[in-house]
Scaffold this motif. Structure first.
Motif, PDB file in Angstrom:
ATOM      1  N   SER A   1       0.827  -1.200   0.000  1.00 41.05           N
ATOM      2  CA  SER A   1       0.000   0.000   0.000  1.00 41.05           C
ATOM      3  C   SER A   1       0.866   1.257   0.000  1.00 41.05           C
ATOM      4  N   MET A   2       1.931   1.251   0.790  1.00 41.21           N
ATOM      5  CA  MET A   2       2.861   2.381   0.817  1.00 41.21           C
ATOM      6  C   MET A   2       3.553   2.546  -0.526  1.00 41.21           C
ATOM      7  N   ALA A   3       3.937   1.427  -1.154  1.00 43.28           N
ATOM      8  CA  ALA A   3       4.628   1.492  -2.441  1.00 43.28           C
ATOM      9  C   ALA A   3       3.763   2.178  -3.490  1.00 43.28           C
ATOM     10  N   ILE A   4       2.465   1.905  -3.473  1.00 43.76           N
ATOM     11  CA  ILE A   4       1.568   2.550  -4.431  1.00 43.76           C
ATOM     12  C   ILE A   4       1.559   4.063  -4.213  1.00 43.76           C
ATOM     13  N   ALA A   5       1.526   4.488  -2.957  1.00 46.35           N
ATOM     14  CA  ALA A   5       1.560   5.922  -2.664  1.00 46.35           C
ATOM     15  C   ALA A   5       2.877   6.533  -3.155  1.00 46.35           C
ATOM     16  N   PHE A   6       3.996   5.834  -2.970  1.00 45.22           N
ATOM     17  CA  PHE A   6       5.290   6.336  -3.440  1.00 45.22           C
ATOM     18  C   PHE A   6       5.345   6.391  -4.965  1.00 45.22           C
ATOM     19  N   VAL A   7       4.752   5.426  -5.637  1.00 38.49           N
ATOM     20  CA  VAL A   7       4.704   5.437  -7.106  1.00 38.49           C
ATOM     21  C   VAL A   7       3.962   6.682  -7.577  1.00 38.49           C
ATOM     22  N   HIS A   8       2.836   6.999  -6.958  1.00 36.83           N
ATOM     23  CA  HIS A   8       2.083   8.197  -7.325  1.00 36.83           C
ATOM     24  C   HIS A   8       2.928   9.456  -7.115  1.00 36.83           C
ATOM     25  N   GLN A   9       3.628   9.534  -5.977  1.00 36.44           N
ATOM     26  CA  GLN A   9       4.497  10.691  -5.715  1.00 36.44           C
ATOM     27  C   GLN A   9       5.610  10.780  -6.749  1.00 36.44           C
ATOM     28  N   TYR A  10       6.222   9.638  -7.046  1.00 38.14           N
ATOM     29  CA  TYR A  10       7.320   9.611  -8.021  1.00 38.14           C
ATOM     30  C   TYR A  10       6.834  10.066  -9.393  1.00 38.14           C
ATOM     31  N   LEU A  11       5.699   9.547  -9.841  1.00 41.34           N
ATOM     32  CA  LEU A  11       5.166   9.935 -11.144  1.00 41.34           C
ATOM     33  C   LEU A  11       4.792  11.407 -11.195  1.00 41.34           C
TER      34      LEU A  11
END
Length: 78
Positions: free
Chosen positions: A51-61
């Motif tokens: 779940s955290m990784a998905i949030a980080f992917v959104h931030q990265y993108l």
């Protein structure tokens, strides 16, 4: 697999910013669960990290798209 602060401590991060918590040595690639170097090997931890990784992917993108918008498009050869 090292992620986040473990990358900078080990000298495996060459980016211009600090890596996200679950980010691998390849910017924009995230790892969670049993593939990470971590003493905790539990399903609940892996689900939470996912779940955290998905949030980080959104931030990265979002960060990447903002950086691309600030650059002028270079002319295509040909």
């Amino acid at each position: 697999m090292l992620t986040g602060a473990d990358l900078t401590k080990g000298g495996h991060w060459s980016g211009n910013r600090d890596p996200y918590l679950l980010e691998t040595s390849v910017p924009g690639i995230f790892a969670c669960g049993d593939v990470r170097y971590s003493p905790v090997k539990r399903v609940a931890s892996a689900v939470g990290e996912g779940s955290m990784a998905i949030a980080f992917v959104h931030q990265y993108l979002q960060m990447t798209s903002l950086n691309l918008e600030g650059r002028e498009a270079s002319p295509r050869p040909g």
